[in-house]
Design a protein around this motif. Structure first.
Motif, PDB file in Angstrom:
ATOM      1  N   ASP A   6       0.838  -1.204   0.000  1.00  0.00           N
ATOM      2  CA  ASP A   6       0.000   0.000   0.000  1.00  0.00           C
ATOM      3  C   ASP A   6       0.874   1.257   0.000  1.00  0.00           C
ATOM      4  OD1 ASP A   6       0.015   1.364   2.790  1.00  0.00           O
ATOM      5  OD2 ASP A   6      -0.256  -0.751   3.300  1.00  0.00           O
ATOM      6  N   ILE A   7       0.287   2.354  -0.468  1.00  0.00           N
ATOM      7  CA  ILE A   7       1.064   3.582  -0.681  1.00  0.00           C
ATOM      8  C   ILE A   7       1.573   4.196   0.617  1.00  0.00           C
ATOM      9  CG2 ILE A   7      -0.012   4.076  -2.915  1.00  0.00           C
ATOM     10  CD1 ILE A   7      -1.715   6.229  -1.486  1.00  0.00           C
ATOM     11  N   TYR A   8       0.895   3.901   1.741  1.00  0.00           N
ATOM     12  CA  TYR A   8       1.360   4.434   3.027  1.00  0.00           C
ATOM     13  C   TYR A   8       2.642   3.725   3.451  1.00  0.00           C
ATOM     14  CZ  TYR A   8       1.315   6.284   7.747  1.00  0.00           C
ATOM     15  OH  TYR A   8       1.667   6.940   8.896  1.00  0.00           O
ATOM     16  N   GLU A   9       2.637   2.400   3.387  1.00  0.00           N
ATOM     17  CA  GLU A   9       3.821   1.623   3.766  1.00  0.00           C
ATOM     18  C   GLU A   9       4.976   1.873   2.790  1.00  0.00           C
ATOM     19  OE1 GLU A   9       4.113   0.183   6.603  1.00  0.00           O
ATOM     20  OE2 GLU A   9       2.026   0.092   7.205  1.00  0.00           O
ATOM     21  N   LEU A  10       4.646   2.212   1.552  1.00  0.00           N
ATOM     22  CA  LEU A  10       5.681   2.533   0.558  1.00  0.00           C
ATOM     23  C   LEU A  10       6.378   3.856   0.878  1.00  0.00           C
ATOM     24  CD1 LEU A  10       4.482   1.772  -3.087  1.00  0.00           C
ATOM     25  CD2 LEU A  10       6.458   0.842  -1.887  1.00  0.00           C
ATOM     26  N   GLY A  11       5.747   4.657   1.717  1.00  0.00           N
ATOM     27  CA  GLY A  11       6.333   5.953   2.059  1.00  0.00           C
ATOM     28  C   GLY A  11       5.945   7.055   1.100  1.00  0.00           C
ATOM     29  N   LEU A  12       4.865   6.852   0.351  1.00  0.00           N
ATOM     30  CA  LEU A  12       4.435   7.875  -0.607  1.00  0.00           C
ATOM     31  C   LEU A  12       3.655   9.012   0.052  1.00  0.00           C
ATOM     32  CD1 LEU A  12       3.299   5.735  -3.689  1.00  0.00           C
ATOM     33  CD2 LEU A  12       5.539   6.749  -3.233  1.00  0.00           C
ATOM     34  N   ILE A  13       3.163   8.780   1.274  1.00  0.00           N
ATOM     35  CA  ILE A  13       2.416   9.825   1.986  1.00  0.00           C
ATOM     36  C   ILE A  13       3.391  10.551   2.902  1.00  0.00           C
ATOM     37  CG2 ILE A  13       0.499  10.329   3.565  1.00  0.00           C
ATOM     38  CD1 ILE A  13      -0.389   9.179   0.827  1.00  0.00           C
ATOM     39  N   TYR A  14       3.625  11.822   2.628  1.00  0.00           N
ATOM     40  CA  TYR A  14       4.566  12.603   3.439  1.00  0.00           C
ATOM     41  C   TYR A  14       3.892  13.229   4.647  1.00  0.00           C
ATOM     42  CZ  TYR A  14       8.226  12.275  -0.161  1.00  0.00           C
ATOM     43  OH  TYR A  14       9.187  11.843  -1.030  1.00  0.00           O
ATOM     44  N   ASP A  15       2.649  13.691   4.473  1.00  0.00           N
ATOM     45  CA  ASP A  15       1.983  14.334   5.598  1.00  0.00           C
ATOM     46  C   ASP A  15       0.485  14.367   5.376  1.00  0.00           C
ATOM     47  OD1 ASP A  15       1.980  15.561   8.082  1.00  0.00           O
ATOM     48  OD2 ASP A  15       3.545  16.980   7.513  1.00  0.00           O
ATOM     49  N   VAL A  16      -0.267  14.394   6.483  1.00  0.00           N
ATOM     50  CA  VAL A  16      -1.720  14.532   6.446  1.00  0.00           C
ATOM     51  C   VAL A  16      -2.061  15.676   7.388  1.00  0.00           C
ATOM     52  CG1 VAL A  16      -3.935  13.428   6.961  1.00  0.00           C
ATOM     53  CG2 VAL A  16      -2.072  12.054   6.009  1.00  0.00           C
ATOM     54  N   PHE A  17      -2.674  16.710   6.851  1.00  0.00           N
ATOM     55  CA  PHE A  17      -3.079  17.871   7.648  1.00  0.00           C
ATOM     56  C   PHE A  17      -4.596  17.867   7.763  1.00  0.00           C
ATOM     57  CE2 PHE A  17       0.628  19.035   5.075  1.00  0.00           C
ATOM     58  CZ  PHE A  17       1.533  19.428   6.044  1.00  0.00           C
ATOM     59  N   ILE A  18      -5.100  18.145   8.972  1.00  0.00           N
ATOM     60  CA  ILE A  18      -6.546  18.251   9.168  1.00  0.00           C
ATOM     61  C   ILE A  18      -6.789  19.566   9.907  1.00  0.00           C
ATOM     62  CG2 ILE A  18      -8.613  17.154  10.124  1.00  0.00           C
ATOM     63  CD1 ILE A  18      -6.834  14.586  10.464  1.00  0.00           C
ATOM     64  N   TRP A  23      11.103  10.497  -3.784  1.00  0.00           N
ATOM     65  CA  TRP A  23      10.879   9.217  -3.121  1.00  0.00           C
ATOM     66  C   TRP A  23      12.114   8.334  -3.283  1.00  0.00           C
ATOM     67  CZ3 TRP A  23      10.797   4.071  -4.731  1.00  0.00           C
ATOM     68  CH2 TRP A  23      10.302   3.165  -3.796  1.00  0.00           C
ATOM     69  N   SER A  24      12.429   7.584  -2.235  1.00  0.00           N
ATOM     70  CA  SER A  24      13.496   6.585  -2.330  1.00  0.00           C
ATOM     71  C   SER A  24      13.090   5.394  -1.483  1.00  0.00           C
ATOM     72  CB  SER A  24      14.821   7.168  -1.833  1.00  0.00           C
ATOM     73  OG  SER A  24      14.756   7.336  -0.423  1.00  0.00           O
ATOM     74  N   ILE A  49      -3.466  16.276   1.975  1.00  0.00           N
ATOM     75  CA  ILE A  49      -2.495  15.184   1.992  1.00  0.00           C
ATOM     76  C   ILE A  49      -1.337  15.557   1.074  1.00  0.00           C
ATOM     77  CG2 ILE A  49      -2.123  12.745   1.428  1.00  0.00           C
ATOM     78  CD1 ILE A  49      -5.249  12.497   1.998  1.00  0.00           C
ATOM     79  N   LEU A  50      -0.155  15.506   1.637  1.00  0.00           N
ATOM     80  CA  LEU A  50       1.046  15.769   0.857  1.00  0.00           C
ATOM     81  C   LEU A  50       1.644  14.414   0.516  1.00  0.00           C
ATOM     82  CD1 LEU A  50       2.888  18.040  -0.183  1.00  0.00           C
ATOM     83  CD2 LEU A  50       4.186  17.828   1.934  1.00  0.00           C
ATOM     84  N   MET A  51       1.719  14.120  -0.758  1.00  0.00           N
ATOM     85  CA  MET A  51       2.236  12.816  -1.164  1.00  0.00           C
ATOM     86  C   MET A  51       3.170  12.943  -2.347  1.00  0.00           C
ATOM     87  SD  MET A  51      -0.944  10.863  -3.151  1.00  0.00           S
ATOM     88  CE  MET A  51       0.073   9.516  -3.762  1.00  0.00           C
ATOM     89  N   THR A  52       3.872  11.867  -2.612  1.00  0.00           N
ATOM     90  CA  THR A  52       4.759  11.819  -3.762  1.00  0.00           C
ATOM     91  C   THR A  52       4.422  10.578  -4.564  1.00  0.00           C
ATOM     92  OG1 THR A  52       7.061  12.083  -4.446  1.00  0.00           O
ATOM     93  CG2 THR A  52       6.652  10.502  -2.661  1.00  0.00           C
ATOM     94  N   LEU A  53       5.137  10.385  -5.652  1.00  0.00           N
ATOM     95  CA  LEU A  53       5.000   9.185  -6.469  1.00  0.00           C
ATOM     96  C   LEU A  53       6.387   8.566  -6.578  1.00  0.00           C
ATOM     97  CD1 LEU A  53       2.808  10.848  -9.215  1.00  0.00           C
ATOM     98  CD2 LEU A  53       1.995   9.249  -7.483  1.00  0.00           C
ATOM     99  N   THR A  54       6.449   7.290  -6.920  1.00  0.00           N
ATOM    100  CA  THR A  54       7.764   6.640  -6.986  1.00  0.00           C
ATOM    101  C   THR A  54       8.647   7.307  -8.035  1.00  0.00           C
ATOM    102  OG1 THR A  54       6.761   4.955  -8.395  1.00  0.00           O
ATOM    103  CG2 THR A  54       7.085   4.383  -6.079  1.00  0.00           C
ATOM    104  N   THR A  55       8.049   7.797  -9.125  1.00  0.00           N
ATOM    105  CA  THR A  55       8.788   8.568 -10.133  1.00  0.00           C
ATOM    106  C   THR A  55       7.862   9.643 -10.699  1.00  0.00           C
ATOM    107  OG1 THR A  55       8.100   7.154 -11.980  1.00  0.00           O
ATOM    108  CG2 THR A  55      10.177   6.567 -10.895  1.00  0.00           C
ATOM    109  N   PRO A  56       8.421  10.762 -11.172  1.00  0.00           N
ATOM    110  CA  PRO A  56       7.574  11.813 -11.749  1.00  0.00           C
ATOM    111  C   PRO A  56       6.735  11.330 -12.936  1.00  0.00           C
ATOM    112  CG  PRO A  56       9.762  12.666 -11.321  1.00  0.00           C
ATOM    113  CD  PRO A  56       9.821  11.177 -11.075  1.00  0.00           C
ATOM    114  N   ASN A  57       7.246  10.349 -13.695  1.00  0.00           N
ATOM    115  CA  ASN A  57       6.474   9.859 -14.842  1.00  0.00           C
ATOM    116  C   ASN A  57       5.804   8.524 -14.525  1.00  0.00           C
ATOM    117  OD1 ASN A  57       8.824   8.454 -14.753  1.00  0.00           O
ATOM    118  ND2 ASN A  57       9.454   8.861 -16.861  1.00  0.00           N
TER     119      ASN A  57
END
Length: 109
Positions: free
Chosen positions: A31-43, A93-94, A51-59
Motif C-alpha cells: 500500500d502507498i502508506y507503507e511505501l512511504g508515498l504519503i509525506y503528511d496529512v493535515f486536518i 521518493w526513495s 495530503i502531501l504525497m509523492t510518487l515513486t517517479t515523476p512519470n
C-alpha cells in the motif's frame, strides 16, 4: 470540550491513514502508506484534509489516477468535509522511505 476535539482529530488522522492503506501502488504489491508515498496529512478544525504525497517517479504511470483515488477515498469519509492531495517531489521518493513491513513484503530485509 477541547480535549474531545483533540481525540477526534487524532482518531480522524488514524482513520484517514487506514483508508490510505487500502490504496496500492499498481506496480508494487504494497500500500502507498507503507511505501512511504504519503509525506503528511493535515486536518484543520473544519475537518478539511490536505495530503502531501509523492510518487515513486515523476512519470509514474498512475501519476493522474493515484492522487485522485486518494482524494476521492478520503473525501468519501463521513468525518471529512473536504480533501485535497498535493503532489511533491521534494524530497524525491526513495526506498529508504518504505516501512520495514513494505521492505519485508518485497524481500528487501
Amino acid at each position: 470540550m477541547e480535549a474531545d476535539t483533540e481525540i477526534d482529530m487524532a482518531e480522524l488522522g488514524e482513520k484517514i491513514i487506514e483508508v490510505i492503506k487500502t490504496i496500492y501502488d499498481p506496480e508494487i504489491p504494497v500500500d502507498i502508506y507503507e511505501l512511504g508515498l504519503i509525506y503528511d496529512v493535515f486536518i484543520n478544525e473544519d475537518r478539511e484534509v490536505k495530503i502531501l504525497m509523492t510518487l515513486t517517479t515523476p512519470n509514474c504511470p498512475v501519476a493522474e489516477s493515484l492522487p485522485m483515488e486518494v482524494e476521492e477515498k478520503v473525501k468519501s469519509m463521513k468525518m471529512v468535509t473536504d480533501a485535497e492531495v498535493e503532489i511533491t517531489f521534494d524530497p524525491p521518493w526513495s526506498q529508504e522511505l518504505m516501512s520495514d513491513e513494505a521492505k519485508l513484503e518485497l524481500g528487501m530485509l
